[in-house]
Scaffold this active site. Structure first.
Site, short mmCIF file in Angstrom:
data_model
loop_
_atom_site.label_atom_id
_atom_site.label_comp_id
_atom_site.label_asym_id
_atom_site.label_seq_id
_atom_site.Cartn_x
_atom_site.Cartn_y
_atom_site.Cartn_z
N GLU A 138 28.81 23.04 -13.48
CA GLU A 138 27.51 23.39 -14.08
C GLU A 138 26.91 24.62 -13.40
O GLU A 138 26.81 24.67 -12.17
CB GLU A 138 26.55 22.21 -13.90
CG GLU A 138 25.15 22.47 -14.41
CD GLU A 138 24.25 21.23 -14.34
OE1 GLU A 138 24.58 20.29 -13.57
OE2 GLU A 138 23.23 21.22 -15.04
N TYR A 171 35.75 13.36 -18.51
CA TYR A 171 35.71 12.11 -17.73
C TYR A 171 36.82 11.20 -18.23
O TYR A 171 36.78 10.76 -19.39
CB TYR A 171 34.33 11.45 -17.88
CG TYR A 171 33.22 12.43 -17.59
CD1 TYR A 171 32.77 12.66 -16.30
CD2 TYR A 171 32.64 13.18 -18.63
CE1 TYR A 171 31.78 13.60 -16.04
CE2 TYR A 171 31.66 14.13 -18.38
CZ TYR A 171 31.24 14.33 -17.09
OH TYR A 171 30.26 15.26 -16.83
N ARG A 198 32.97 17.74 -13.72
CA ARG A 198 31.91 18.50 -14.39
C ARG A 198 31.68 19.75 -13.55
O ARG A 198 31.80 19.71 -12.31
CB ARG A 198 30.61 17.68 -14.48
CG ARG A 198 29.46 18.45 -15.13
CD ARG A 198 28.28 17.56 -15.58
NE ARG A 198 27.56 16.92 -14.49
CZ ARG A 198 27.63 15.65 -14.18
NH1 ARG A 198 28.42 14.84 -14.87
NH2 ARG A 198 26.94 15.14 -13.18
N ASP A 256 0.83 -1.21 0.00
CA ASP A 256 0.00 0.00 0.00
C ASP A 256 0.87 1.27 0.00
O ASP A 256 0.40 2.34 0.37
CB ASP A 256 -0.98 -0.01 1.19
CG ASP A 256 -0.26 0.12 2.52
OD1 ASP A 256 0.99 -0.02 2.53
OD2 ASP A 256 -0.92 0.36 3.53
N GLU A 269 27.04 22.87 -18.76
CA GLU A 269 27.63 21.82 -17.93
C GLU A 269 28.66 20.97 -18.66
O GLU A 269 28.44 19.79 -18.91
CB GLU A 269 26.53 20.93 -17.34
CG GLU A 269 25.45 20.46 -18.30
CD GLU A 269 24.35 19.71 -17.56
OE1 GLU A 269 24.69 18.73 -16.88
OE2 GLU A 269 23.19 20.11 -17.64
N HIS A 282 15.06 19.05 -16.54
CA HIS A 282 15.26 19.03 -18.00
C HIS A 282 13.97 19.60 -18.59
O HIS A 282 13.06 18.86 -18.93
CB HIS A 282 15.52 17.62 -18.51
CG HIS A 282 16.82 17.04 -18.01
ND1 HIS A 282 17.13 15.72 -18.06
CD2 HIS A 282 17.90 17.65 -17.43
CE1 HIS A 282 18.34 15.52 -17.56
NE2 HIS A 282 18.83 16.68 -17.16
N ASP A 323 20.05 23.65 -10.80
CA ASP A 323 20.84 22.50 -11.23
C ASP A 323 22.30 22.94 -11.27
O ASP A 323 22.68 23.74 -12.13
CB ASP A 323 20.34 22.08 -12.63
CG ASP A 323 21.01 20.82 -13.14
OD1 ASP A 323 21.80 20.21 -12.41
OD2 ASP A 323 20.71 20.44 -14.30
N ASP A 325 26.62 16.90 -8.12
CA ASP A 325 25.62 17.50 -9.02
C ASP A 325 24.31 17.51 -8.24
O ASP A 325 23.71 16.45 -8.01
CB ASP A 325 25.52 16.64 -10.29
CG ASP A 325 24.57 17.22 -11.33
OD1 ASP A 325 23.75 18.11 -10.99
OD2 ASP A 325 24.62 16.75 -12.49
N HIS A 375 25.25 9.07 -14.48
CA HIS A 375 24.07 9.13 -13.61
C HIS A 375 24.29 8.34 -12.31
O HIS A 375 23.37 7.68 -11.83
CB HIS A 375 22.83 8.61 -14.35
CG HIS A 375 22.25 9.63 -15.28
ND1 HIS A 375 21.28 9.36 -16.19
CD2 HIS A 375 22.52 10.96 -15.43
CE1 HIS A 375 20.98 10.45 -16.89
NE2 HIS A 375 21.73 11.44 -16.44
N HIS A 419 28.15 13.90 -22.95
CA HIS A 419 26.76 14.34 -22.78
C HIS A 419 26.58 15.73 -23.37
O HIS A 419 27.54 16.37 -23.80
CB HIS A 419 26.35 14.30 -21.30
CG HIS A 419 27.24 15.09 -20.39
ND1 HIS A 419 27.18 16.45 -20.29
CD2 HIS A 419 28.23 14.69 -19.54
CE1 HIS A 419 28.07 16.86 -19.41
NE2 HIS A 419 28.74 15.82 -18.95
N HIS A 477 20.79 22.21 -21.16
CA HIS A 477 19.36 21.90 -21.32
C HIS A 477 18.58 23.03 -20.70
O HIS A 477 19.10 23.78 -19.87
CB HIS A 477 19.01 20.55 -20.66
CG HIS A 477 19.39 20.45 -19.21
ND1 HIS A 477 18.62 20.95 -18.18
CD2 HIS A 477 20.49 19.91 -18.61
CE1 HIS A 477 19.21 20.71 -17.02
NE2 HIS A 477 20.36 20.09 -17.24
N1 GLY Z 1 21.56 16.91 -12.84
C1 GLY Z 1 21.01 16.63 -14.09
C2 GLY Z 1 21.68 17.38 -15.13
O1 GLY Z 1 22.66 18.04 -14.87
O2 GLY Z 1 21.26 17.39 -16.25
MN MN Z 2 23.14 18.79 -12.97
MN MN Z 3 21.93 19.83 -15.85
#
Ligand code: GLY
Ligand code: MN
Ligand code: MN
Length: 435
Positions: A399, A388, A397, A41, A384, A366, A274, A263, A246, A355, A359
């Protein structure tokens, strides 16, 4: 409420913008998200559909919004359906919106109970020629779970088979890509909460802390500042974990000599921030780490400067790729032969930067936005870049979140420490004080 109510003028304006895009004699229907089950439940905490938030501000399950701009009766031109409460619901779940509260929050004067939906809808469907329905058309989404919108779509098309049908998604993607000043203020505020969390962990990180301990500090700071929590699952990735894009396990100890990539971003009033920062666990970058860090930072700065009206995502990604390519050659990661052998479909830099560079950001992390659309003032995008290098156990990274304006890029995170030396100073002074 955790945050002061948003002025309903935002939702009124959003609805008016949408109505101006609808065909004559049409009807648009938006459903809230389901409360998602876990097992037995169990249920996940409710997360409202962001289109309902955008158009009404109503953050409650079983909400339906209907727009019928040419309805004969004025009271039918905008209708909100909300869940009727009961003594039982009040005891188990607490208060639900009263119709008056829903009116004040959304600026919609016609508020009915959700159980009245079908009969009201029939009146409006018979008056209308086109019915606009809401499907999830996010490029990154492969819909598996049937939403309330999809269940309604099947019922509606079976019940009213001779109407014209049209899609709300392209209209919502168009509208939501450009943010109103009120929305930008909320995203900025979410970023300020994220900044507090980053400053908190800068003085918390030291050799042998666990990734989840850092995550716990971040969530503590978010909740204390009226955020409902992370806008997306935080990535706290030390050492080679940072090369898993991820990585969300956050279950390793952070070792001296490694970097930790973080991140994370606070949600505030439904809006996301973000951010990514990568810092040395022991407070000092090694020369190699610093060289890679500074390369990523230069790419971030070059990319941010390209976020100007008139540019577009595809050209921008290509231009950033060229900046990244040069940095990877200078770091000795790509050879001139790699560059000569690359193709447009498979650029050499993809080996270390696999990547996208940016975005849209807003109610969704996103957020909606057509990738071929020319940049316009009011769009909010992340920047970002990352490098790597799994063989070296280095994943970096960085961002930030940027607003496109006619006066140039407005970096919502410009006050958050980012220079390697600044990060070292903030971390090292703290770690020395601990000795
Ligand atoms: N944390 C998700 C991205 O940077 O797109
Ligand atoms: Mn991010
Ligand atoms: Mn991002």
């Amino acid at each position: 409420m955790r945050y002061p109510p948003i002025d309903p003028s935002l939702f009124i304006q959003n609805r008016n913008r949408l109505k101006s895009l609808l065909n004559l004699h049409s009807l648009a229907v938006f459903h809230s998200s389901d409360v998602m089950p876990t097992s037995a439940d169990g249920q996940h905490p409710f997360v409202q559909h962001t289109d309902i938030l955008y158009l009404s501000g109503i953050d409650q399950e079983e909400t339906v919004l209907v727009l019928c701009p040419d309805a004969v009766e004025e009271k039918h031109r905008e209708i909100l359906f909300i869940r009727e409460t009961s003594e039982r619901i009040a005891i188990w779940e607490g208060p639900k919106y009263t119709p008056q509260e829903a009116r004040e929050l959304s600026g919609i004067s016609s508020v009915y109970w959700t159980r009245e939906f079908e009969s009201v809808f029939r009146t409006l469907a018979i008056e209308s020629e086109t019915i606009y329905l809401n499907t999830n058309e996010h490029l990154r989404m492969e819909p598996v779970v049937e939403t309330r919108d999809m269940r309604f779509l099947k019922w509606c098309m079976a019940t009213y088979p001779l109407h014209h049908y049209d899609r709300l998604a392209p209209l919502m993607h168009h509208l939501r890509a450009v943010k109103a000043p009120q929305e930008i203020r909320l995203i900025r505020h979410a970023g300020q909460i994220t900044e507090k969390a980053f400053r908190r962990v800068l003085s918390f990180i030291q050799p042998d802390v666990w990734e989840f301990e850092i995550e716990a500090e971040i969530i503590h700071e978010f909740l204390k500042n009226r955020s409902r929590g992370p806008a997306y699952a935080s990535i706290i990735a030390s050492g080679k974990n940072a090369c898993i894009l991820h990585y969300e396990h956050n279950d390793h100890p952070c070792r001296s000599g490694d970097l930790v990539l973080m991140d994370f971003g606070a949600e505030y009033a439904g809006y996301a921030s973000d951010m990514t920062r990568t810092v040395p666990v022991n407070g000092r970058f090694s020369p190699r780490q610093k060289a890679v860090y500074n390369a990523v930072l230069r790419v971030l700065k070059a990319a941010s400067a390209m976020l100007t009206p008139g540019n577009a995502l595809t050209e921008y990604q290509k231009a950033v790729g060229q900046v990244m390519e040069k940095e990877l050659v200078d770091l000795g990661l790509l050879s001139l032969a790699d560059i000569q052998n690359q193709s447009e479909a498979a650029p050499a830099y993809r080996k270390y930067f696999m990547h996208g560079i940016s975005h849209h950001l807003g109610l969704n992390t996103h957020d909606y936005g057509n990738r071929y659309r020319i940049f316009e003032p009011g769009m909010v995008l992340t920047v970002e870049p990352g490098i790597y290098i799994a063989d070296e156990g280095i994943g970096i990274r960085i961002e930030n979140d940027i607003v496109i304006t006619t006066d140039g890029p407005d970096d919502l995170m410009k006050d958050i420490p980012i220079e390697a030396d600044h990060i070292e100073t903030l971390m090292y002074s703290k770690q020395r004080n601990d000795i």
